[in-house]
Design an enzyme around this catalytic site. Structure first.
Site, PDB file in Angstrom:
ATOM      1  N   ASP A  14       0.863  -1.184   0.000  1.00  0.00           N
ATOM      2  CA  ASP A  14       0.000   0.000   0.000  1.00  0.00           C
ATOM      3  C   ASP A  14       0.895   1.228   0.000  1.00  0.00           C
ATOM      4  OD1 ASP A  14      -3.251   0.272   0.792  1.00  0.00           O
ATOM      5  OD2 ASP A  14      -2.065   2.092   1.052  1.00  0.00           O
ATOM      6  N   THR A  66     -13.424  -3.371  -9.085  1.00  0.00           N
ATOM      7  CA  THR A  66     -14.541  -3.285 -10.024  1.00  0.00           C
ATOM      8  C   THR A  66     -14.269  -2.155 -11.016  1.00  0.00           C
ATOM      9  OG1 THR A  66     -16.008  -4.061  -8.303  1.00  0.00           O
ATOM     10  CG2 THR A  66     -17.045  -2.994 -10.182  1.00  0.00           C
ATOM     11  N   LYS A 118     -19.570  -8.804 -13.171  1.00  0.00           N
ATOM     12  CA  LYS A 118     -19.553  -8.135 -11.857  1.00  0.00           C
ATOM     13  C   LYS A 118     -20.595  -7.012 -11.789  1.00  0.00           C
ATOM     14  CE  LYS A 118     -18.359  -6.242  -8.040  1.00  0.00           C
ATOM     15  NZ  LYS A 118     -18.281  -6.810  -6.727  1.00  0.00           N
ATOM     16  N   ASN A 148     -24.253  -7.106  -9.489  1.00  0.00           N
ATOM     17  CA  ASN A 148     -24.625  -6.096  -8.500  1.00  0.00           C
ATOM     18  C   ASN A 148     -25.894  -5.359  -8.916  1.00  0.00           C
ATOM     19  OD1 ASN A 148     -22.694  -6.679  -6.646  1.00  0.00           O
ATOM     20  ND2 ASN A 148     -21.492  -4.816  -6.913  1.00  0.00           N
ATOM     21  N   LEU A 207     -34.677 -10.060  -1.082  1.00  0.00           N
ATOM     22  CA  LEU A 207     -36.077  -9.641  -1.119  1.00  0.00           C
ATOM     23  C   LEU A 207     -36.493  -9.078   0.235  1.00  0.00           C
ATOM     24  CD1 LEU A 207     -37.825 -12.474  -3.195  1.00  0.00           C
ATOM     25  CD2 LEU A 207     -37.233 -10.159  -3.922  1.00  0.00           C
ATOM     26  N   ALA A 225     -37.384  -6.105   2.277  1.00  0.00           N
ATOM     27  CA  ALA A 225     -37.729  -4.693   2.107  1.00  0.00           C
ATOM     28  C   ALA A 225     -37.141  -3.888   3.257  1.00  0.00           C
ATOM     29  CB  ALA A 225     -39.243  -4.540   2.084  1.00  0.00           C
ATOM     30  N   CYS A 249     -20.307  -0.362  -2.401  1.00  0.00           N
ATOM     31  CA  CYS A 249     -20.342  -0.989  -3.728  1.00  0.00           C
ATOM     32  C   CYS A 249     -21.592  -0.650  -4.526  1.00  0.00           C
ATOM     33  CB  CYS A 249     -20.242  -2.499  -3.580  1.00  0.00           C
ATOM     34  SG  CYS A 249     -18.777  -2.996  -2.693  1.00  0.00           S
ATOM     35  N   ARG A 281     -20.211   4.006   4.562  1.00  0.00           N
ATOM     36  CA  ARG A 281     -20.232   4.634   3.237  1.00  0.00           C
ATOM     37  C   ARG A 281     -21.626   4.497   2.608  1.00  0.00           C
ATOM     38  NH1 ARG A 281     -14.886   2.177   0.716  1.00  0.00           N
ATOM     39  NH2 ARG A 281     -15.328   0.591   2.275  1.00  0.00           N
TER      40      ARG A 281
HETATM   41  C1  UGA Z   1     -22.397  -6.336  -2.281  1.00  0.00           C
HETATM   42  C2  UGA Z   1     -22.659  -7.698  -2.939  1.00  0.00           C
HETATM   43  O1  UGA Z   1     -23.577  -8.456  -2.160  1.00  0.00           O
HETATM   44  C3  UGA Z   1     -21.360  -8.487  -3.103  1.00  0.00           C
HETATM   45  O2  UGA Z   1     -21.615  -9.689  -3.821  1.00  0.00           O
HETATM   46  C4  UGA Z   1     -20.363  -7.636  -3.877  1.00  0.00           C
HETATM   47  O3  UGA Z   1     -19.120  -8.294  -4.013  1.00  0.00           O
HETATM   48  C5  UGA Z   1     -20.145  -6.332  -3.147  1.00  0.00           C
HETATM   49  O4  UGA Z   1     -21.400  -5.634  -3.028  1.00  0.00           O
HETATM   50  C6  UGA Z   1     -19.156  -5.525  -3.955  1.00  0.00           C
HETATM   51  O5  UGA Z   1     -19.485  -5.124  -5.086  1.00  0.00           O
HETATM   52  O6  UGA Z   1     -17.994  -5.416  -3.537  1.00  0.00           O
HETATM   53  P1  UGA Z   1     -22.121  -5.494   0.241  1.00  0.00           P
HETATM   54  O7  UGA Z   1     -22.242  -4.117  -0.317  1.00  0.00           O
HETATM   55  O8  UGA Z   1     -21.009  -5.776   1.183  1.00  0.00           O
HETATM   56  O9  UGA Z   1     -21.949  -6.568  -0.963  1.00  0.00           O
HETATM   57  O10 UGA Z   1     -23.450  -5.844   1.023  1.00  0.00           O
HETATM   58  P2  UGA Z   1     -24.828  -6.594   0.769  1.00  0.00           P
HETATM   59  O11 UGA Z   1     -24.995  -7.620   1.805  1.00  0.00           O
HETATM   60  O12 UGA Z   1     -24.990  -7.021  -0.631  1.00  0.00           O
HETATM   61  O13 UGA Z   1     -25.870  -5.434   1.103  1.00  0.00           O
HETATM   62  C7  UGA Z   1     -25.899  -4.239   0.323  1.00  0.00           C
HETATM   63  C8  UGA Z   1     -27.035  -3.357   0.775  1.00  0.00           C
HETATM   64  O14 UGA Z   1     -28.287  -3.907   0.369  1.00  0.00           O
HETATM   65  C9  UGA Z   1     -27.138  -3.150   2.277  1.00  0.00           C
HETATM   66  O15 UGA Z   1     -27.399  -1.787   2.540  1.00  0.00           O
HETATM   67  C10 UGA Z   1     -28.314  -4.014   2.685  1.00  0.00           C
HETATM   68  O16 UGA Z   1     -28.967  -3.522   3.822  1.00  0.00           O
HETATM   69  C11 UGA Z   1     -29.194  -3.918   1.452  1.00  0.00           C
HETATM   70  N1  UGA Z   1     -30.106  -5.064   1.290  1.00  0.00           N
HETATM   71  C12 UGA Z   1     -29.635  -6.297   1.022  1.00  0.00           C
HETATM   72  C13 UGA Z   1     -31.475  -4.859   1.376  1.00  0.00           C
HETATM   73  O17 UGA Z   1     -31.948  -3.720   1.608  1.00  0.00           O
HETATM   74  N2  UGA Z   1     -32.326  -5.916   1.187  1.00  0.00           N
HETATM   75  C14 UGA Z   1     -31.859  -7.165   0.920  1.00  0.00           C
HETATM   76  O18 UGA Z   1     -32.699  -8.080   0.749  1.00  0.00           O
HETATM   77  C15 UGA Z   1     -30.486  -7.357   0.839  1.00  0.00           C
END
Ligand code: UGA
Length: 442
Positions: free
Chosen positions: A31, A118, A199, A203, A245, A247, A255, A322
């Site tokens: 880094d 990404t 990717k 997402n 799913l 809500a 991300c 973030r």
């Molecule tokens: C997400 C993807 O799930 C990963 O596969 C991907 O690698 C990553 O982005 C990335 O691009 O690096 P992450 O952002 O860590 O991962 O978190 P998630 O668990 O996917 O949740 C993302 C957001 O969606 C959160 O704010 C969560 O509260 C929301 N969410 C998730 C919902 O509102 N409803 C759901 O049913 C699922």
């Protein structure tokens, strides 16, 4: 065993490095921030991510942290794990990626540069050209996007649904695949452009599901259906599946918001208006703000009202704030004149939170004298929010459950007024003071 060099000691770089070390590879993480490297050498992990501290500790002998780019010169694999934040225009900022390419030391023999960050579709082709111009034609290039979710990253790495490898040459994709030996997963081999698109599309699809169920939730509210049951019934269709799913008050994180903008801009820069994705983004923005309407419904104008925000992180099991919905919500509440007190079990650096929000140490401190408590992040600690001492501490026993974490019946049985997202309201869901204000409710 291979020697793996990693550019970027951020969340992706450290998780990737720690996991490759655990698979038995020698890993050098480089880094440019001296303080970060010093802390890592001292055994400190700069973020909250389950299992990473244990993995770093267990594989100490196979992990080196360095500021010196020459230390990666003898690595077989050079992973790019730097961040690609959005620029002002919403495009991905690739300056850190290009800095890595520019700083690559003189490399002898067959090496492979692997992109984990990404990036927009077409980046690999540009980097290939850049490597050739630098006299590094012997350095191969592959795209190997990460699909790790925060809070679950180590498990996602060790048990992935798939490993995607895009390469210009089949032999290079075999070389990268060999690095994952020991991990039981399907490997999707493809061209570099398609790997980059996989990717972004994955997402975007996950976000589409979230905005879709959030809109269904909003219609449920207007029609008296319950989105939790609806999601269960919909998700049992094997063609649809149950995931993403839930809500709530919208997605956030480092991300989704950035990647949706990057894909939208990538499409429009290429002359295509990605209407569906634009709607997904807009629905998410509106969703974060809907809590304000729910609070106003119960409390009237919010000026001077005390609101407890419970949870600041964009999701549980991370200290990442973030693009967290908590930030937008806090700003809107302050703009309405509310007094905002916030609590989170792990966030210790609420950097982006607007000034004027008081961050307190416990749930009870947050709800003391509050007119409403809003569940913003579905932390386990909040599962027992509906209890006597909380009700006694609050000025009004109103819980707005932004993540549908609680059981509405149980919460109401404890004497609270409850509103979730897309859930049925009942006649008793009215605060005494609202009842007094509105003669029709008496
Ligand atoms: C997400 C993807 O799930 C990963 O596969 C991907 O690698 C990553 O982005 C990335 O691009 O690096 P992450 O952002 O860590 O991962 O978190 P998630 O668990 O996917 O949740 C993302 C957001 O969606 C959160 O704010 C969560 O509260 C929301 N969410 C998730 C919902 O509102 N409803 C759901 O049913 C699922």
């Amino acid at each position: 065993m291979a020697r793996v060099g990693i550019f970027g000691a951020g969340w992706v770089g450290l998780v990737t490095g720690a996991c490759f070390a655990d698979l038995g590879h020698e890993v050098v993480i480089r880094d440019v921030v001296p303080e970060k490297i010093e802390r890592l050498r001292a055994g400190e992990v700069p973020f909250h991510e389950p299992d990473v501290p244990e993995l770093l500790e267990r594989n100490r002998d196979r992990l080196t942290f360095t500021l010196d780019v020459d230390d990666v010169a003898d690595c077989d694999f050079l992973f790019v794990c730097v961040d690609t934040p959005p620029t002002y225009s919403g495009d991905a900022d690739l300056s850190r990626v290009w800095t890595v390419v520019d700083e690559l030391p003189e490399l002898e023999g067959r090496r492979i540069l692997v992109m984990k960050s990404t990036v927009p579709v077409g980046t690999g082709e540009k980097i290939r050209h850049g490597l050739d111009l630098r006299g590094l034609s012997h350095v191969a290039y592959a795209s190997n996007p990460e699909f790790l979710a925060e809070g679950n990253a180590v498990r996602d790495f060790m048990h992935p649904d798939r490993v995607v490898i895009g390469a210009f040459d089949d032999a290079d994709s075999d070389t990268v695949a060999a690095l994952y030996e020991g991990i039981d997963a399907r490997v999707v081999r493809c061209d570099v452009n398609s790997a980059e698109m996989i990717k972004l599309a994955a997402n975007a699809f996950l976000m589409t599901r979230i905005s879709f169920i959030n809109e269904i939730a909003n219609v449920c509210e207007a029609t008296g259906a319950d989105v939790v049951k609806v999601a269960e019934g919909v998700g049992l269709d094997h063609r649809l599946g149950p995931h993403f799913l839930r809500a709530g008050i919208g997605y956030g994180g480092s991300c989704f918001p950035k990647d949706s903008l990057a894909l939208k801009q990538l499409a429009s820069n290429s002359g295509y208006h990605f209407q569906l994705l634009s709607a997904v983004i807009e629905v998410n923005e509106l969703q974060k703000r809907r809590v304000i309407g729910k609070l106003t419904k119960h409390l009237g104008p919010l000026r001077g009202k005390k609101v407890a925000l419970l949870g600041l992180a964009f999701k549980p099991n991370t200290d990442d704030m973030r693009e967290a919905p908590s930030i937008v919500l806090a700003s809107r509440l302050l703009a309405e004149g509310a007094v905002v007190r916030a609590w989170d079990p792990v966030v210790r650096d609420p950097g982006n939170l607007p000034r004027g929000v008081e961050v307190v140490e416990s749930v009870l401190d947050a709800v003391e004298g509050a007119d409403a408590a809003v569940i913003v992040t579905e932390w386990d600690d909040l599962r027992h929010l509906a209890r006597d001492e909380v009700r006694a501490a609050m000025a009004n026993p109103l819980i707005i459950d932004g993540r549908n974490l609680l059981d509405p019946g149980a919460v109401r049985a404890e004497g609270f007024v409850y509103e979730g997202i897309g859930r049925r309201t009942v006649a008793t869901d009215v605060l005494p003071e609202t009842r007094a204000r509105d003669p029709e409710l008496r």
